[in-house]
Design a protein around this motif. Structure first.
Motif, PDB file in Angstrom:
ATOM      1  N   ASP A 377     -36.106 -59.335  24.633  1.00 12.52           N
ATOM      2  CA  ASP A 377     -37.474 -59.813  24.381  1.00 12.52           C
ATOM      3  C   ASP A 377     -37.809 -59.478  22.925  1.00 12.52           C
ATOM      4  O   ASP A 377     -38.012 -58.307  22.561  1.00 12.52           O
ATOM      5  CB  ASP A 377     -38.448 -59.137  25.341  1.00 12.52           C
ATOM      6  CG  ASP A 377     -39.846 -59.725  25.260  1.00 12.52           C
ATOM      7  OD1 ASP A 377     -40.196 -60.307  24.212  1.00 12.52           O
ATOM      8  OD2 ASP A 377     -40.597 -59.606  26.246  1.00 12.52           O
ATOM      9  N   ILE A 378     -37.843 -60.521  22.068  1.00  7.82           N
ATOM     10  CA  ILE A 378     -38.096 -60.311  20.642  1.00  7.82           C
ATOM     11  C   ILE A 378     -39.449 -59.657  20.403  1.00  7.82           C
ATOM     12  O   ILE A 378     -39.596 -58.761  19.551  1.00  7.82           O
ATOM     13  CB  ILE A 378     -37.989 -61.648  19.885  1.00  7.82           C
ATOM     14  CG1 ILE A 378     -36.557 -62.193  19.962  1.00  7.82           C
ATOM     15  CG2 ILE A 378     -38.406 -61.482  18.429  1.00  7.82           C
ATOM     16  CD1 ILE A 378     -35.535 -61.335  19.269  1.00  7.82           C
ATOM     17  N   GLY A 379     -40.458 -60.066  21.170  1.00 13.17           N
ATOM     18  CA  GLY A 379     -41.795 -59.479  20.984  1.00 13.17           C
ATOM     19  C   GLY A 379     -41.798 -57.994  21.270  1.00 13.17           C
ATOM     20  O   GLY A 379     -42.339 -57.185  20.495  1.00 13.17           O
ATOM     21  N   GLN A 380     -41.186 -57.583  22.386  1.00  9.54           N
ATOM     22  CA  GLN A 380     -41.163 -56.163  22.738  1.00  9.54           C
ATOM     23  C   GLN A 380     -40.325 -55.366  21.742  1.00  9.54           C
ATOM     24  O   GLN A 380     -40.700 -54.249  21.350  1.00  9.54           O
ATOM     25  CB  GLN A 380     -40.590 -56.027  24.152  1.00  9.54           C
ATOM     26  CG  GLN A 380     -40.558 -54.583  24.658  1.00  9.54           C
ATOM     27  CD  GLN A 380     -40.021 -54.507  26.078  1.00  9.54           C
ATOM     28  OE1 GLN A 380     -39.697 -55.521  26.680  1.00  9.54           O
ATOM     29  NE2 GLN A 380     -39.937 -53.301  26.599  1.00  9.54           N
ATOM     30  N   MET A 381     -39.206 -55.954  21.277  1.00 13.03           N
ATOM     31  CA  MET A 381     -38.357 -55.239  20.323  1.00 13.03           C
ATOM     32  C   MET A 381     -39.083 -55.013  19.003  1.00 13.03           C
ATOM     33  O   MET A 381     -39.030 -53.922  18.411  1.00 13.03           O
ATOM     34  CB  MET A 381     -37.070 -56.049  20.097  1.00 13.03           C
ATOM     35  CG  MET A 381     -36.077 -55.364  19.151  1.00 13.03           C
ATOM     36  SD  MET A 381     -34.826 -56.503  18.582  1.00 13.03           S
ATOM     37  CE  MET A 381     -35.820 -57.577  17.580  1.00 13.03           C
ATOM     38  N   ARG A 407     -45.346 -61.447  26.988  1.00 12.25           N
ATOM     39  CA  ARG A 407     -44.104 -60.810  27.432  1.00 12.25           C
ATOM     40  C   ARG A 407     -43.189 -61.838  28.107  1.00 12.25           C
ATOM     41  O   ARG A 407     -43.622 -62.598  28.971  1.00 12.25           O
ATOM     42  CB  ARG A 407     -44.424 -59.681  28.406  1.00 12.25           C
ATOM     43  CG  ARG A 407     -43.189 -58.882  28.820  1.00 12.25           C
ATOM     44  CD  ARG A 407     -43.546 -57.825  29.818  1.00 12.25           C
ATOM     45  NE  ARG A 407     -42.394 -57.032  30.201  1.00 12.25           N
ATOM     46  CZ  ARG A 407     -42.381 -56.176  31.202  1.00 12.25           C
ATOM     47  NH1 ARG A 407     -43.488 -55.994  31.926  1.00 12.25           N
ATOM     48  NH2 ARG A 407     -41.293 -55.484  31.479  1.00 12.25           N
ATOM     49  N   GLY A 408     -41.925 -61.855  27.676  1.00 10.64           N
ATOM     50  CA  GLY A 408     -40.940 -62.743  28.273  1.00 10.64           C
ATOM     51  C   GLY A 408     -40.936 -64.141  27.703  1.00 10.64           C
ATOM     52  O   GLY A 408     -40.159 -64.980  28.147  1.00 10.64           O
ATOM     53  N   VAL A 409     -41.795 -64.429  26.721  1.00 10.83           N
ATOM     54  CA  VAL A 409     -41.842 -65.781  26.152  1.00 10.83           C
ATOM     55  C   VAL A 409     -40.747 -65.964  25.110  1.00 10.83           C
ATOM     56  O   VAL A 409     -40.022 -66.960  25.110  1.00 10.83           O
ATOM     57  CB  VAL A 409     -43.234 -66.064  25.549  1.00 10.83           C
ATOM     58  CG1 VAL A 409     -43.216 -67.375  24.758  1.00 10.83           C
ATOM     59  CG2 VAL A 409     -44.273 -66.120  26.649  1.00 10.83           C
ATOM     60  N   ALA A 410     -40.596 -65.015  24.189  1.00 11.16           N
ATOM     61  CA  ALA A 410     -39.598 -65.107  23.116  1.00 11.16           C
ATOM     62  C   ALA A 410     -38.344 -64.342  23.534  1.00 11.16           C
ATOM     63  O   ALA A 410     -38.074 -63.242  23.049  1.00 11.16           O
ATOM     64  CB  ALA A 410     -40.172 -64.556  21.812  1.00 11.16           C
ATOM     65  N   ILE A 440     -47.839 -57.952   5.253  1.00 14.69           N
ATOM     66  CA  ILE A 440     -46.656 -58.643   5.797  1.00 14.69           C
ATOM     67  C   ILE A 440     -47.034 -59.189   7.172  1.00 14.69           C
ATOM     68  O   ILE A 440     -47.523 -58.446   8.025  1.00 14.69           O
ATOM     69  CB  ILE A 440     -45.443 -57.700   5.909  1.00 14.69           C
ATOM     70  CG1 ILE A 440     -45.035 -57.189   4.523  1.00 14.69           C
ATOM     71  CG2 ILE A 440     -44.275 -58.405   6.571  1.00 14.69           C
ATOM     72  CD1 ILE A 440     -43.920 -56.156   4.555  1.00 14.69           C
ATOM     73  N   GLU A 441     -46.800 -60.487   7.363  1.00 12.37           N
ATOM     74  CA  GLU A 441     -47.163 -61.132   8.621  1.00 12.37           C
ATOM     75  C   GLU A 441     -45.894 -61.513   9.392  1.00 12.37           C
ATOM     76  O   GLU A 441     -44.954 -62.060   8.799  1.00 12.37           O
ATOM     77  CB  GLU A 441     -48.000 -62.376   8.361  1.00 12.37           C
ATOM     78  CG  GLU A 441     -49.328 -62.090   7.662  1.00 12.37           C
ATOM     79  CD  GLU A 441     -50.081 -63.364   7.331  1.00 12.37           C
ATOM     80  OE1 GLU A 441     -51.148 -63.579   7.925  1.00 12.37           O
ATOM     81  OE2 GLU A 441     -49.583 -64.125   6.466  1.00 12.37           O
ATOM     82  N   ILE A 442     -45.932 -61.224  10.702  1.00 15.57           N
ATOM     83  CA  ILE A 442     -44.778 -61.542  11.555  1.00 15.57           C
ATOM     84  C   ILE A 442     -45.263 -62.425  12.698  1.00 15.57           C
ATOM     85  O   ILE A 442     -46.281 -62.130  13.343  1.00 15.57           O
ATOM     86  CB  ILE A 442     -44.134 -60.262  12.118  1.00 15.57           C
ATOM     87  CG1 ILE A 442     -43.710 -59.325  10.992  1.00 15.57           C
ATOM     88  CG2 ILE A 442     -42.920 -60.621  12.980  1.00 15.57           C
ATOM     89  CD1 ILE A 442     -43.157 -57.996  11.487  1.00 15.57           C
ATOM     90  N   LEU A 443     -44.502 -63.511  12.931  1.00 13.22           N
ATOM     91  CA  LEU A 443     -44.862 -64.441  13.990  1.00 13.22           C
ATOM     92  C   LEU A 443     -43.582 -64.822  14.744  1.00 13.22           C
ATOM     93  O   LEU A 443     -42.586 -65.198  14.113  1.00 13.22           O
ATOM     94  CB  LEU A 443     -45.523 -65.691  13.405  1.00 13.22           C
ATOM     95  CG  LEU A 443     -45.937 -66.785  14.402  1.00 13.22           C
ATOM     96  CD1 LEU A 443     -47.037 -66.266  15.331  1.00 13.22           C
ATOM     97  CD2 LEU A 443     -46.384 -68.044  13.672  1.00 13.22           C
ATOM     98  N   ALA A 444     -43.584 -64.712  16.067  1.00 11.76           N
ATOM     99  CA  ALA A 444     -42.440 -65.092  16.909  1.00 11.76           C
ATOM    100  C   ALA A 444     -42.926 -66.069  17.961  1.00 11.76           C
ATOM    101  O   ALA A 444     -43.785 -65.729  18.789  1.00 11.76           O
ATOM    102  CB  ALA A 444     -41.816 -63.861  17.564  1.00 11.76           C
ATOM    103  N   THR A 445     -42.387 -67.299  17.943  1.00 14.04           N
ATOM    104  CA  THR A 445     -42.826 -68.336  18.878  1.00 14.04           C
ATOM    105  C   THR A 445     -41.619 -69.088  19.430  1.00 14.04           C
ATOM    106  O   THR A 445     -40.628 -69.303  18.713  1.00 14.04           O
ATOM    107  CB  THR A 445     -43.762 -69.340  18.173  1.00 14.04           C
ATOM    108  OG1 THR A 445     -43.076 -69.905  17.044  1.00 14.04           O
ATOM    109  CG2 THR A 445     -45.034 -68.661  17.713  1.00 14.04           C
ATOM    110  N   PRO A 446     -41.696 -69.497  20.696  1.00 11.49           N
ATOM    111  CA  PRO A 446     -40.630 -70.362  21.237  1.00 11.49           C
ATOM    112  C   PRO A 446     -40.822 -71.784  20.753  1.00 11.49           C
ATOM    113  O   PRO A 446     -41.942 -72.270  20.598  1.00 11.49           O
ATOM    114  CB  PRO A 446     -40.827 -70.245  22.749  1.00 11.49           C
ATOM    115  CG  PRO A 446     -42.275 -69.923  22.925  1.00 11.49           C
ATOM    116  CD  PRO A 446     -42.694 -69.128  21.718  1.00 11.49           C
TER     117      PRO A 446
END
Length: 533
Positions: A377-381, A407-410, A440-446
């Motif tokens: 899970d990229i978001g949790q990591m 949670r569980g999306v990426a 610094i901005e971080i964005l994780a999307t499917p």
């Protein structure tokens, strides 16, 4: 740098050789095996010779049964006719049946013989008077009978003293009271059918002999047809086998010779023939070997270049360290000695940091190939990574904003530790180029079958002509004012290797809307697991 293709190790592959071992054919060439398989088909066709031998035996048995019936009918006809008419009947039966009929008295003497009453109805041929083709046919008959294990048949001979005691068939008929028969070979190996019976009422004995040469002609004609078909099939099979072997063995030999040249490495550029016209498995093998050879050559070149870069990068701190140590032997002022010791200490730390990064860069490919990929899970990591950086205070006053996905999306398939190293290296790079109090901005999307991660900073950005170079090993563009030697230039190179080992991509772009700074974009294949609710 060459991409590393990592296959998810969800199941351990079977050991090679457990189901591909060739035992009985291990020493045979591929051409020999192809010929053997096709000739085996011809050998199966040769089994029809057994059928022909069985056909000959059944045909002979039917003729023997007919001869027995005919002998009994002759006896009945003679019993119910006038003795003066016997000679006429015997002559007519012999001519009609193409046989020889002999009548013997109860005491064994011959009373009548159709060959003496009229012209012979058959003639035993002397093989010496026949052409060589007949000798060849008889030799082939013997050979086939030997191969198919036919029951041996004795030779026919006319007795010197023609009495009932000279004929085993008449002896058997007299002892059993039933008609007896047998088959023998004439001198030219045509069948001789012999049938004997005891005439009811008179106890005379009747002997019937036949030479049905048509049996031999029929069997030889069929056998000749089968042999011709076998020879034609064998010729076609051999030609097709050689053609098949040529289309398989020759390209394999070319590939083998090219592979040997690659192994010897005596030529600067060795090309494996790709065989683009072949769409079969050999064409696939050729292209796979060509790709493998190219990848191997690229890997060797990259290794040689890496070794040269390592040598160059280590020489600089070693030269500085040596100069500092040599200066300590001549400098007497304590202040200068402290400065030289500080320089030497910095060089040692720099060498240590460089060796650690070099070690990490050199083993990352091999470790990825052996790693078992699991859902990550990229978001949790990223949450855990940012919390650890905050706790260690490694952000140097730079703020980090993370739009955490549900949670569980990426979800991706990969190695959690290696992916964390990627984002840690990119964040270190972003922090070093960010201004004080930067963001610094971080964005994780499917996105369809991918997970896209954006990391944006507010630094000077990366010029378009340098966007590929920053991922090269030992790339040394650093922000102004940074102490020389703080970074080895391997962080982004290691990050790219890890991402490509996960079958993903990494690149740097301009930020949207023309804002200053760099945007690192990472794309990883999405995991096939369902999102965790």
């Amino acid at each position: 740098m060459e991409p590393v293709i990592a296959t998810p190790n969800n199941s351990r592959p079977p050991e090679l050789g457990t189901d591909l071992t060739l035992r009985w054919s291990a020493r045979l060439s591929l051409t020999s095996r192809i010929l053997a398989v096709n000739i085996l088909t011809i050998a199966l066709l040769a089994g029809s010779l057994f059928y022909l031998d069985n056909y000959r035996s059944r045909l002979t048995e039917e003729r023997l049964e007919q001869a027995e019936v005919q002998t009994e009918l002759i006896g009945d006809a003679l019993v119910h006719s006038s003795p003066d008419y016997h000679s006429v009947l015997i002559e007519r039966f012999a001519n009609r049946l193409s046989a020889r009929i002999r009548i013997y008295s109860p005491n064994g003497e011959k009373l009548s013989d159709s060959f003496e009453l009229s012209d012979p109805t058959y003639e035993l041929i002397d093989p010496e008077t026949q052409p060589w083709r007949k000798d060849a046919a008889r030799a082939l008959d013997k050979a086939i009978e030997y191969v198919v294990l036919s029951k041996p048949i004795s030779d026919y001979q006319e007795p010197e003293n023609d009495q009932t005691g000279s004929w085993q068939e008449l002896k058997t008929a007299a002892s059993t009271g039933k008609t007896a028969s047998s088959v023998k070979y004439a001198p030219d190996r045509t069948p001789m059918l012999i049938a004997g019976t005891v005439q009811a009422g008179t106890n005379n004995q009747i002997l019937l002999t036949l030479n049905p040469r048509d049996i031999t002609r029929i069997v030889r004609a069929e056998r000749g047809s089968v042999i011709i078909v076998m020879l034609l099939a064998a010729l076609v099979s051999i030609l097709l086998s050689l053609f098949l072997a040529r289309t398989i063995v020759r390209p394999i030999r070319r590939l083998a010779r090219a592979a040997v040249r690659v192994r010897l490495g005596r030529e600067p550029e060795i090309s494996i023939p790709r065989m683009p016209d072949r769409k079969d498995e050999i064409g696939q093998l050729a292209r796979a070997l060509a790709d493998m050879s190219g990848a191997l050559r690229h890997r060797i070149d990259a290794t040689e270049a890496f070794a040269a870069d390592v040598s160059h990068e280590i020489k600089n701190p070693l030269a500085s360290l040596r100069s500092a140590l040599e200066g300590l032997q001549t400098v007497k002022q304590p202040e200068l000695q402290n400065q030289l010791l500080e320089v030497a200490s910095d060089d040692v730390r720099r060498i240590d940091r460089l060796i650690n990064d070099i070690s990490e860069a050199s083993r990352v490919d091999a470790e990825l190939a052996r790693t078992r990929f699991e859902p990550v899970d990229i978001g949790q990591m990223l949450d855990q990574l940012l919390a650890a950086r905050e706790q260690r205070d490694t952000n140097a006053g730079v703020k980090i904003a993370f739009a955490r996905p549900a949670r569980g999306v990426a979800m991706v398939m990969g190695d959690d530790g290696r992916l964390e190293r990627v984002f840690s290296n990119i964040l270190d790079n972003a922090v070093s180029f960010s201004p004080d109090d930067g963001l610094i901005e971080i964005l994780a999307t499917p996105d369809d079958d991918e997970v896209v991660i954006h990391i944006c900073d507010q630094g000077p950005g990366v010029a378009s002509e340098h966007r590929e170079n920053i991922f090269n090993r030992f790339h040394s563009d650093r922000p102004a004012g940074e102490v020389f030697g703080r970074h080895s230039g391997l962080g982004l190179a290691i990050a790219k290797t890890i991402i490509e080992g996960h079958e993903g991509t990494i690149c740097v772009k301009d930020k949207p809307n023309g804002d200053p700074g760099a945007l690192f974009e990472i794309k990883l294949p999405s995991a096939s697991t369902s999102p965790i609710l």
